[in-house]
Motif scaffolding. Sequence first.
Motif, PDB file in Angstrom:
ATOM      1  N   ILE A  50      -2.046   3.713  -7.849  1.00 57.50           N
ATOM      2  CA  ILE A  50      -3.006   4.192  -8.844  1.00 57.50           C
ATOM      3  C   ILE A  50      -3.329   5.635  -8.476  1.00 57.50           C
ATOM      4  CG2 ILE A  50      -5.316   3.866  -9.814  1.00 57.50           C
ATOM      5  CD1 ILE A  50      -5.078   0.902  -8.944  1.00 57.50           C
ATOM      6  N   THR A  67       1.977   8.516 -12.213  1.00 57.84           N
ATOM      7  CA  THR A  67       1.899   7.449 -13.193  1.00 57.84           C
ATOM      8  C   THR A  67       1.607   6.142 -12.463  1.00 57.84           C
ATOM      9  OG1 THR A  67       3.499   8.589 -14.597  1.00 57.84           O
ATOM     10  CG2 THR A  67       3.154   6.240 -15.023  1.00 57.84           C
ATOM     11  N   ASN A  68       0.545   5.471 -12.858  1.00 62.93           N
ATOM     12  CA  ASN A  68       0.206   4.191 -12.245  1.00 62.93           C
ATOM     13  C   ASN A  68       1.387   3.249 -12.411  1.00 62.93           C
ATOM     14  OD1 ASN A  68      -2.324   5.339 -11.912  1.00 62.93           O
ATOM     15  ND2 ASN A  68      -3.222   4.291 -13.646  1.00 62.93           N
ATOM     16  N   HIS A  69       1.769   2.588 -11.306  1.00 66.83           N
ATOM     17  CA  HIS A  69       2.954   1.724 -11.368  1.00 66.83           C
ATOM     18  C   HIS A  69       3.031   0.771 -10.182  1.00 66.83           C
ATOM     19  CE1 HIS A  69       4.321   4.759  -8.484  1.00 66.83           C
ATOM     20  NE2 HIS A  69       5.268   3.908  -8.121  1.00 66.83           N
ATOM     21  N   ARG A  70       3.995  -0.129 -10.263  1.00 68.37           N
ATOM     22  CA  ARG A  70       4.353  -1.012  -9.151  1.00 68.37           C
ATOM     23  C   ARG A  70       5.735  -0.566  -8.697  1.00 68.37           C
ATOM     24  NH1 ARG A  70       5.657  -7.455  -9.262  1.00 68.37           N
ATOM     25  NH2 ARG A  70       5.970  -7.635  -7.025  1.00 68.37           N
ATOM     26  N   HIS A 109       1.499  -1.480  -5.497  1.00 64.43           N
ATOM     27  CA  HIS A 109       0.948  -0.857  -6.699  1.00 64.43           C
ATOM     28  C   HIS A 109       0.400   0.514  -6.303  1.00 64.43           C
ATOM     29  CE1 HIS A 109       1.186  -4.611  -9.024  1.00 64.43           C
ATOM     30  NE2 HIS A 109       1.045  -5.163  -7.825  1.00 64.43           N
ATOM     31  N   ASN A 168      -8.868  -5.771 -13.735  1.00 65.47           N
ATOM     32  CA  ASN A 168      -8.717  -4.420 -14.257  1.00 65.47           C
ATOM     33  C   ASN A 168      -9.518  -3.489 -13.350  1.00 65.47           C
ATOM     34  OD1 ASN A 168      -8.791  -1.984 -15.639  1.00 65.47           O
ATOM     35  ND2 ASN A 168      -9.129  -2.931 -17.621  1.00 65.47           N
ATOM     36  N   TYR A 208      -6.120  -0.275 -14.684  1.00 63.86           N
ATOM     37  CA  TYR A 208      -4.845  -0.762 -14.170  1.00 63.86           C
ATOM     38  C   TYR A 208      -5.003  -2.238 -13.875  1.00 63.86           C
ATOM     39  CZ  TYR A 208      -0.604  -1.175 -11.370  1.00 63.86           C
ATOM     40  OH  TYR A 208       0.630  -1.553 -10.896  1.00 63.86           O
ATOM     41  N   SER A 209      -4.076  -3.051 -14.300  1.00 65.96           N
ATOM     42  CA  SER A 209      -4.143  -4.496 -14.066  1.00 65.96           C
ATOM     43  C   SER A 209      -3.544  -4.825 -12.711  1.00 65.96           C
ATOM     44  CB  SER A 209      -3.396  -5.245 -15.174  1.00 65.96           C
ATOM     45  OG  SER A 209      -4.051  -5.072 -16.401  1.00 65.96           O
TER      46      SER A 209
END
Length: 171
Positions: free
Chosen positions: A118, A107-110, A116, A71, A91-92
């Motif tokens: 952040i 938006t945090n995403h892959r 990824h 995290n 964020y994982s």
Amino acid sequence: MNRAIRVVALATAALSLAALPTNAQAASTTGALMITHVRPNTAGADVRDGRQLNLNGEYFIIKNVTSRTVNTGGYVPDIASNTYGRALPAYSLPAGAKAYVHTGSGTNHRDRSGWHHIYRGYARHVLPNDGRSRNPDLRLKTPGSPDNNTSTGSISPCNWNLAADGTTYAC
């Protein structure tokens, strides 16, 4: 007899070498995340007519150097001028994965390519384009470390000199 001593000595040396940490082990002793690259200066102008441009073109890249998901929440990016010390959002980040940590909003995403992303949520550019007067320029601190312009808690420093437009530097 001499041959037996040499065999024992070689076996002992081989076991000693096997016990040395590998790169992954060495990295994990300094923290779960490390900075691998930084782009302190976006391509083109940072500001035009008083408006901040391309905030997400300013970023650094972190890597999870462990074999487990980490995290990112609470890790503190910090620079010597103390303008970048807002803790990373939760964020994982999967084991071995890398993430772009953007200055601006999103938006945090892959993404589809597996990268990824952040987002820090700043409304202005915060990484200095000229890092010649500071050392280290950017460092990642462990969660709970103070944002106090010291190296306390630092696990991964990254330095650059005068940053060219749109150039990403390896750390």
